[in-house]
Design a protein around this motif. Sequence first.
Motif, mmCIF file in Angstrom:
data_model
loop_
_atom_site.group_PDB
_atom_site.id
_atom_site.type_symbol
_atom_site.label_atom_id
_atom_site.label_comp_id
_atom_site.label_asym_id
_atom_site.label_seq_id
_atom_site.Cartn_x
_atom_site.Cartn_y
_atom_site.Cartn_z
ATOM 1 N N GLN A 168 -0.516 6.717 -6.513
ATOM 2 C CA GLN A 168 -1.878 6.198 -6.403
ATOM 3 C C GLN A 168 -2.431 6.571 -5.023
ATOM 4 O OE1 GLN A 168 -2.187 2.048 -7.629
ATOM 5 N NE2 GLN A 168 -0.298 2.232 -8.806
ATOM 6 N N ALA B 222 0.827 -1.211 0.000
ATOM 7 C CA ALA B 222 0.000 0.000 0.000
ATOM 8 C C ALA B 222 0.859 1.257 0.000
ATOM 9 C CB ALA B 222 -0.930 -0.010 1.206
ATOM 10 N N LYS C 99 2.311 1.926 -3.435
ATOM 11 C CA LYS C 99 1.326 2.507 -4.345
ATOM 12 C C LYS C 99 1.157 4.003 -4.069
ATOM 13 C CE LYS C 99 -1.344 -1.748 -5.069
ATOM 14 N NZ LYS C 99 -2.643 -2.422 -4.842
ATOM 15 N N SER D 39 -5.069 4.610 -2.878
ATOM 16 C CA SER D 39 -4.804 3.261 -2.367
ATOM 17 C C SER D 39 -5.000 3.225 -0.852
ATOM 18 C CB SER D 39 -3.378 2.832 -2.709
ATOM 19 O OG SER D 39 -3.196 2.762 -4.098
ATOM 20 N N ARG D 40 -5.583 2.127 -0.380
ATOM 21 C CA ARG D 40 -5.813 1.942 1.046
ATOM 22 C C ARG D 40 -5.446 0.514 1.447
ATOM 23 N NH1 ARG D 40 -6.013 6.489 0.237
ATOM 24 N NH2 ARG D 40 -7.609 8.038 0.761
#
Length: 425
Positions: free
Chosen positions: A152, A144, A147, A155-156
């Motif tokens: 991004q 994560a 990302k 993202s989570r």
Amino acid sequence: MPNSVSQRLADDLLSSIIAHDLVSLTTAFAEGDEDFNQYVYILDPSNEDLLHRTLPESLQPLAAQLNSENRNAQLGNHIGRLVTLSDGTEVKALTFVKSPVDVYMAVYAPHLFAWILFGLVTSLVACLWLGHWIANDLRQLKSASKKIAQGQLSSRVLPNSHFECAELADLGKNFDFMAEGIEHALLAQQRVTKEVSHELRAPIARIAVAVELAKRQMQGRGERELNVIEEATESLQHTITNILAMPRDDQESFELPDIIDLVPLLKSTLRQNRAAAKQKGVRLLTLFKCEEVLLNTRSSVLVGVFDNVLRNAIKYTNPNSSVFLSLGLINKGSAVQVVIGDEGPGVEGSDINKIFQPFYRGNVAAQSNDDGCGLGLAIAHRTVALHQGNITAENRPNGGLVVFITLPTAADPSLGEAHANVVTA
């Protein structure tokens, strides 16, 4: 320790013989542990050792003390007991302890080491299992965070990931909270930048109209100064247009449909900044190692990159010093590198990697009462990155800052001329 070892040896001897009869005891004793047997003696009713060993002289007084009225005796570290076997036979069980340490190391330490080894192996297996368990959770966090670093921002970690460790699950929640804050802050920053750019369009357009009217009314007077204002206004308009055209993140596409010759672009940038350099007594030194360098680009977005870096060099270099600009091909012509350096105070070492961040202004800029907002180099960095290039900075050994701008050259100039617009500086 001496008494404890002697007592433990005597107790172990008693527990090992109490359930036997004389025959079975003799057999068991003969087949027993030699390390244990060397420190104990068992005498039958005729005072003969069951293993037919000669009784040590130090144990003879102890054996003589044992009888039906005195069933327990101790002489130094030696302990003796009169034991009745299951068949009614009475034997004398004697411990022979010259050195408790030797007895402990020979009889009990090997078992202790075995338990320690077992404990270590068990702990190792448990640690490997726990490490794999935790590592799996950490890999999810790593994925994560990677990302997020790649742009991004949406993202989570949760709820797509399953954490075995409750503490790491809490860390994942905090990570998502942090990522959400970063995303909102960056989007708000980008939104403000573009909104400000929109707001600037109208006054800049009015300035351009005013300059054009002034040129007509003044009939040639002050034409040079008005031309400088006009060029600066056009450059600012291009910069705002480019800011609005830039993608918000790396996931959006940014096409480069045009071809530009970098050499005249740099010469035009030098020409526009020559007046500011002359006013400060700064010499502009140039070195062009090639006459033509074609780049894939979009409109005139690269103009602001070199203009901003050059203006910064002139602004922060010392009065009556020099600013140099060089251009040359590298990597066998697949890329071009432009180097712009000054003779000013440079940048603090801890700030070198921060000067390309939006709204960041170092101590030198703050102390100079500069009215900048810290966007110039950030926009330059973003623009160069969208061209698949790289921009870095480092301090000069003798003072000053050097900025290196590396850009890939047009892969096939002939195709570029056929299929793209050629932009002139």
